[in-house]
Scaffold this motif. Sequence first.
Motif, PDB file in Angstrom:
ATOM      1  N   ARG A  12       0.756  -1.048  -0.041  1.00 48.47           N
ATOM      2  CA  ARG A  12      -0.020   0.035  -0.096  1.00 48.47           C
ATOM      3  C   ARG A  12       0.710   1.345  -0.061  1.00 48.47           C
ATOM      4  O   ARG A  12       0.405   2.421  -0.822  1.00 48.47           O
ATOM      5  N   ARG A  15       2.134   1.879  -3.418  1.00 48.09           N
ATOM      6  CA  ARG A  15       1.083   2.407  -4.300  1.00 48.09           C
ATOM      7  C   ARG A  15       1.115   3.911  -4.152  1.00 48.09           C
ATOM      8  O   ARG A  15       0.642   4.727  -5.452  1.00 48.09           O
ATOM      9  N   GLY A  23      -1.482  -1.896  -9.354  1.00 50.17           N
ATOM     10  CA  GLY A  23      -1.707  -2.796  -8.338  1.00 50.17           C
ATOM     11  C   GLY A  23      -0.410  -3.488  -8.011  1.00 50.17           C
ATOM     12  O   GLY A  23       0.689  -3.430  -8.736  1.00 50.17           O
ATOM     13  N   HIS A  36      -1.718  -9.033  -1.463  1.00 50.77           N
ATOM     14  CA  HIS A  36      -1.925  -8.235  -2.560  1.00 50.77           C
ATOM     15  C   HIS A  36      -2.607  -7.023  -2.521  1.00 50.77           C
ATOM     16  O   HIS A  36      -3.437  -6.865  -1.770  1.00 50.77           O
ATOM     17  N   ASP A  37      -2.544  -6.292  -3.716  1.00 47.51           N
ATOM     18  CA  ASP A  37      -3.083  -4.959  -3.654  1.00 47.51           C
ATOM     19  C   ASP A  37      -3.578  -4.746  -5.148  1.00 47.51           C
ATOM     20  O   ASP A  37      -3.084  -3.979  -5.811  1.00 47.51           O
ATOM     21  N   PRO A  39      -6.688  -4.634  -7.582  1.00 49.92           N
ATOM     22  CA  PRO A  39      -8.114  -4.562  -7.765  1.00 49.92           C
ATOM     23  C   PRO A  39      -8.388  -5.193  -9.514  1.00 49.92           C
ATOM     24  O   PRO A  39      -7.432  -4.956 -10.104  1.00 49.92           O
ATOM     25  N   ASP A  40      -9.549  -5.764  -9.550  1.00 50.87           N
ATOM     26  CA  ASP A  40      -9.909  -6.281 -11.032  1.00 50.87           C
ATOM     27  C   ASP A  40      -9.039  -7.182 -11.451  1.00 50.87           C
ATOM     28  O   ASP A  40      -8.790  -7.111 -12.712  1.00 50.87           O
ATOM     29  N   THR A  41      -8.075  -7.975 -10.736  1.00 51.96           N
ATOM     30  CA  THR A  41      -7.224  -8.955 -11.209  1.00 51.96           C
ATOM     31  C   THR A  41      -7.464 -10.211 -10.070  1.00 51.96           C
ATOM     32  O   THR A  41      -7.614  -9.857  -9.095  1.00 51.96           O
ATOM     33  N   GLU A  42      -7.502 -11.328 -10.497  1.00 51.30           N
ATOM     34  CA  GLU A  42      -7.320 -12.717  -9.820  1.00 51.30           C
ATOM     35  C   GLU A  42      -5.978 -12.946  -9.208  1.00 51.30           C
ATOM     36  O   GLU A  42      -5.078 -13.022  -9.837  1.00 51.30           O
TER      37      GLU A  42
END
Length: 164
Positions: A12, A15, A23, A36-37, A39-42
């Motif tokens: 974080r 970022r 991400g 993990h950070d 979003p919109d990804t597996e």
Amino acid sequence: MAVETDVLDELRRLRTRVPLLAGSLAATVDGLLLAHDVPDTEPEGLAALTAASLGVAHRVTDAGARGDFRELLVRGSRGYVATYAAGPTAVLTLLADDRVNVGRLHLEGRRSGARIAELVGTCIRPGTGRHADRPAPVPDQDPSRRIGTLPVRTPQRPRHQPGD
């Protein structure tokens, strides 16, 4: 595990330091997700793919006689995927937009990789993972080969000669 929280905090902070970073994730070299950070990804799939690309990157650096793996940068039509070594047991993968400052991405990625290596170095080593209660398999490979590298296949002679 406390290391997961510390690694997530580092992701974080990363970022906030890198504008246009979409991400990030940290995983073990064998593809197990640490934090993990993204979003919109597996994240589990990306961690597994990171481990696969890490194996190839090790082979490429070995074949090119460029020393130990440090980082891998892939550029797509919509941005970058950068992977950095985070010690001998972990890896850091960053997803960045196409307009990112690549120099800044490398600088901060390397710093975060070193920080994550410190965080997981004390917690993740052989015999301390989630399968520590299982007996270790007996290796059937060359013990001098580094973890994360693939065995080299020896070419075979063809059984027939062309034109026979």
